[in-house]
Write a protein that holds these residues in place. Structure first.
Motif, PDB file in Angstrom:
ATOM      1  N   ALA A 239      -6.035  16.682  -1.841  1.00  0.00           N
ATOM      2  CA  ALA A 239      -6.817  15.457  -1.724  1.00  0.00           C
ATOM      3  C   ALA A 239      -5.832  14.369  -1.305  1.00  0.00           C
ATOM      4  O   ALA A 239      -4.617  14.585  -1.312  1.00  0.00           O
ATOM      5  CB  ALA A 239      -7.487  15.106  -3.053  1.00  0.00           C
ATOM      6  N   ALA A 240      -6.341  13.212  -0.902  1.00  0.00           N
ATOM      7  CA  ALA A 240      -5.492  12.101  -0.470  1.00  0.00           C
ATOM      8  C   ALA A 240      -5.742  10.912  -1.392  1.00  0.00           C
ATOM      9  O   ALA A 240      -6.839  10.727  -1.901  1.00  0.00           O
ATOM     10  CB  ALA A 240      -5.797  11.730   0.974  1.00  0.00           C
ATOM     11  N   ARG A 241      -4.696  10.120  -1.584  1.00  0.00           N
ATOM     12  CA  ARG A 241      -4.794   8.937  -2.453  1.00  0.00           C
ATOM     13  C   ARG A 241      -4.201   7.739  -1.731  1.00  0.00           C
ATOM     14  O   ARG A 241      -3.234   7.862  -0.992  1.00  0.00           O
ATOM     15  CB  ARG A 241      -4.030   9.178  -3.744  1.00  0.00           C
ATOM     16  CG  ARG A 241      -3.999   7.930  -4.654  1.00  0.00           C
ATOM     17  CD  ARG A 241      -3.214   8.148  -5.938  1.00  0.00           C
ATOM     18  NE  ARG A 241      -3.923   9.125  -6.755  1.00  0.00           N
ATOM     19  CZ  ARG A 241      -3.336   9.990  -7.579  1.00  0.00           C
ATOM     20  NH1 ARG A 241      -2.023  10.003  -7.687  1.00  0.00           N
ATOM     21  NH2 ARG A 241      -4.050  10.830  -8.280  1.00  0.00           N
ATOM     22  N   VAL A 242      -4.768   6.577  -1.990  1.00  0.00           N
ATOM     23  CA  VAL A 242      -4.172   5.319  -1.564  1.00  0.00           C
ATOM     24  C   VAL A 242      -4.048   4.451  -2.802  1.00  0.00           C
ATOM     25  O   VAL A 242      -4.975   4.373  -3.615  1.00  0.00           O
ATOM     26  CB  VAL A 242      -4.997   4.623  -0.446  1.00  0.00           C
ATOM     27  CG1 VAL A 242      -6.405   4.303  -0.905  1.00  0.00           C
ATOM     28  CG2 VAL A 242      -4.309   3.375   0.062  1.00  0.00           C
ATOM     29  N   GLY A 243      -2.876   3.872  -2.977  1.00  0.00           N
ATOM     30  CA  GLY A 243      -2.624   2.985  -4.099  1.00  0.00           C
ATOM     31  C   GLY A 243      -2.225   1.609  -3.591  1.00  0.00           C
ATOM     32  O   GLY A 243      -1.611   1.485  -2.533  1.00  0.00           O
ATOM     33  N   MET A 244      -2.571   0.580  -4.349  1.00  0.00           N
ATOM     34  CA  MET A 244      -2.269  -0.791  -3.946  1.00  0.00           C
ATOM     35  C   MET A 244      -1.700  -1.535  -5.156  1.00  0.00           C
ATOM     36  O   MET A 244      -2.440  -2.130  -5.934  1.00  0.00           O
ATOM     37  CB  MET A 244      -3.543  -1.454  -3.419  1.00  0.00           C
ATOM     38  CG  MET A 244      -3.300  -2.723  -2.651  1.00  0.00           C
ATOM     39  SD  MET A 244      -4.817  -3.407  -1.936  1.00  0.00           S
ATOM     40  CE  MET A 244      -5.157  -2.263  -0.607  1.00  0.00           C
ATOM     41  N   PRO A 245      -0.364  -1.491  -5.330  1.00  0.00           N
ATOM     42  CA  PRO A 245       0.234  -2.157  -6.490  1.00  0.00           C
ATOM     43  C   PRO A 245       0.251  -3.686  -6.411  1.00  0.00           C
ATOM     44  O   PRO A 245       0.410  -4.343  -7.430  1.00  0.00           O
ATOM     45  CB  PRO A 245       1.653  -1.596  -6.543  1.00  0.00           C
ATOM     46  CG  PRO A 245       1.925  -1.080  -5.180  1.00  0.00           C
ATOM     47  CD  PRO A 245       0.611  -0.702  -4.579  1.00  0.00           C
ATOM     48  N   SER A 246       0.109  -4.268  -5.199  1.00  0.00           N
ATOM     49  CA  SER A 246      -0.027  -5.723  -5.093  1.00  0.00           C
ATOM     50  C   SER A 246      -1.036  -6.037  -3.998  1.00  0.00           C
ATOM     51  O   SER A 246      -1.134  -5.322  -3.001  1.00  0.00           O
ATOM     52  CB  SER A 246       1.321  -6.397  -4.806  1.00  0.00           C
ATOM     53  OG  SER A 246       1.760  -6.109  -3.495  1.00  0.00           O
TER      54      SER A 246
ATOM     55  N   THR B 183       0.831  -1.200   0.000  1.00  0.00           N
ATOM     56  CA  THR B 183       0.000   0.000   0.000  1.00  0.00           C
ATOM     57  C   THR B 183       0.864   1.248   0.000  1.00  0.00           C
ATOM     58  O   THR B 183       1.869   1.310   0.704  1.00  0.00           O
ATOM     59  CB  THR B 183      -0.919   0.013   1.249  1.00  0.00           C
ATOM     60  OG1 THR B 183      -1.651  -1.208   1.285  1.00  0.00           O
ATOM     61  CG2 THR B 183      -1.856   1.169   1.220  1.00  0.00           C
ATOM     62  N   HIS B 184       0.456   2.248  -0.788  1.00  0.00           N
ATOM     63  CA  HIS B 184       1.116   3.550  -0.820  1.00  0.00           C
ATOM     64  C   HIS B 184       0.081   4.623  -0.488  1.00  0.00           C
ATOM     65  O   HIS B 184      -0.956   4.704  -1.152  1.00  0.00           O
ATOM     66  CB  HIS B 184       1.715   3.843  -2.201  1.00  0.00           C
ATOM     67  CG  HIS B 184       2.712   2.836  -2.651  1.00  0.00           C
ATOM     68  ND1 HIS B 184       3.954   2.710  -2.077  1.00  0.00           N
ATOM     69  CD2 HIS B 184       2.645   1.894  -3.625  1.00  0.00           C
ATOM     70  CE1 HIS B 184       4.610   1.739  -2.671  1.00  0.00           C
ATOM     71  NE2 HIS B 184       3.837   1.213  -3.612  1.00  0.00           N
ATOM     72  N   PHE B 185       0.354   5.408   0.547  1.00  0.00           N
ATOM     73  CA  PHE B 185      -0.507   6.530   0.909  1.00  0.00           C
ATOM     74  C   PHE B 185       0.158   7.805   0.413  1.00  0.00           C
ATOM     75  O   PHE B 185       1.332   8.042   0.704  1.00  0.00           O
ATOM     76  CB  PHE B 185      -0.694   6.601   2.421  1.00  0.00           C
ATOM     77  CG  PHE B 185      -1.487   5.446   2.978  1.00  0.00           C
ATOM     78  CD1 PHE B 185      -2.874   5.490   2.996  1.00  0.00           C
ATOM     79  CD2 PHE B 185      -0.848   4.322   3.472  1.00  0.00           C
ATOM     80  CE1 PHE B 185      -3.615   4.438   3.506  1.00  0.00           C
ATOM     81  CE2 PHE B 185      -1.576   3.259   3.984  1.00  0.00           C
ATOM     82  CZ  PHE B 185      -2.965   3.323   3.993  1.00  0.00           C
ATOM     83  N   ILE B 186      -0.575   8.608  -0.334  1.00  0.00           N
ATOM     84  CA  ILE B 186      -0.011   9.818  -0.921  1.00  0.00           C
ATOM     85  C   ILE B 186      -0.853  11.015  -0.495  1.00  0.00           C
ATOM     86  O   ILE B 186      -2.079  11.022  -0.644  1.00  0.00           O
ATOM     87  CB  ILE B 186       0.027   9.721  -2.462  1.00  0.00           C
ATOM     88  CG1 ILE B 186       0.793   8.463  -2.881  1.00  0.00           C
ATOM     89  CG2 ILE B 186       0.633  10.975  -3.068  1.00  0.00           C
ATOM     90  CD1 ILE B 186       0.592   8.076  -4.328  1.00  0.00           C
ATOM     91  N   TYR B 187      -0.185  12.013   0.059  1.00  0.00           N
ATOM     92  CA  TYR B 187      -0.841  13.271   0.441  1.00  0.00           C
ATOM     93  C   TYR B 187       0.203  14.371   0.423  1.00  0.00           C
ATOM     94  O   TYR B 187       1.299  14.165   0.935  1.00  0.00           O
ATOM     95  CB  TYR B 187      -1.459  13.181   1.837  1.00  0.00           C
ATOM     96  CG  TYR B 187      -2.045  14.513   2.267  1.00  0.00           C
ATOM     97  CD1 TYR B 187      -3.318  14.871   1.866  1.00  0.00           C
ATOM     98  CD2 TYR B 187      -1.306  15.406   3.025  1.00  0.00           C
ATOM     99  CE1 TYR B 187      -3.849  16.101   2.228  1.00  0.00           C
ATOM    100  CE2 TYR B 187      -1.826  16.624   3.383  1.00  0.00           C
ATOM    101  CZ  TYR B 187      -3.099  16.973   2.994  1.00  0.00           C
ATOM    102  OH  TYR B 187      -3.629  18.185   3.334  1.00  0.00           O
TER     103      TYR B 187
END
Length: 186
Positions: free
Chosen positions: A98-105, A83-87
């Motif tokens: 805004a905030a983003r969460v990414g899940m590459p796996s 998980t990657h949390f981006i803000y």
């Protein structure tokens, strides 16, 4: 869990483009479940408790703490995933952040940004809404908390992947005995 028969009910609002509905009463652990006399019916929309306005402090994620993170917001995840949390992210729906969460796996679990718990009144109706954009479907779940710190979860909707920003809105009733809540858009 209970040994005697009990009636449980809830209200839900189907998405505008839905053509049919089914309800799953399921178990996710070792055990058993018996159901009988199921009923789904169309009812008038519940009256939403207007309260005192938006309960979510820093709802637009604009205010930042000394570490540059959104005040009153938290990162959460569980399971086996990356998980990657981006803000902050640019190109917010409203304002500058805004905030983003990414899940590459992903193998299991979830990930989300969520706001600090807000006090609520048991038995009252509330409405949650947000804007999101995603290349996958996402789920919106309310976590209700009792005074003793125990909690339950209730799914209130699913948002299909969309570009650009899309608004989600869902109404829910606070169960008896619960005093605060937060919402996970995961």
């Amino acid at each position: 869990a209970q040994a005697t028969w009990a009636t449980k009910g809830f209200h839900f609002t189907p998405p505008a483009n839905a053509q049919a509905v089914t309800v799953f009463h399921l178990i996710k652990q070792v055990g058993s479940l018996s159901i009988d006399n199921a009923h789904v019916s169309k009812v008038a929309a519940p009256e939403v408790d207007p309260g005192t306005g938006n309960l979510i402090a820093n709802h637009s994620l604009e205010q930042r703490d000394a570490n540059g993170m959104p005040i009153g917001w938290f990162k959460g995840r569980y399971g086996t995933n990356t998980t990657h949390f981006i803000y902050p992210i640019n190109n917010a729906h409203t304002g500058a952040a805004a905030a983003r969460v990414g899940m590459p796996s992903y193998n299991s679990g979830d990930a989300k940004w969520y706001f600090a718990e807000d006090p609520v009144t048991p038995g009252k109706w509330y409405e949650f809404s947000d804007y999101s954009r995603s290349n996958i479907s996402s789920h919106v779940t309310v976590r209700f908390t009792k005074e003793d710190g125990s909690f339950i979860f209730k799914d209130i909707g699913m948002v299909t992947g969309t570009q650009p920003w899309k608004q989600f809105s869902g109404k829910f009733n606070v169960p008896p005995g619960f005093v605060s809540l937060t919402v996970f858009h995961l």
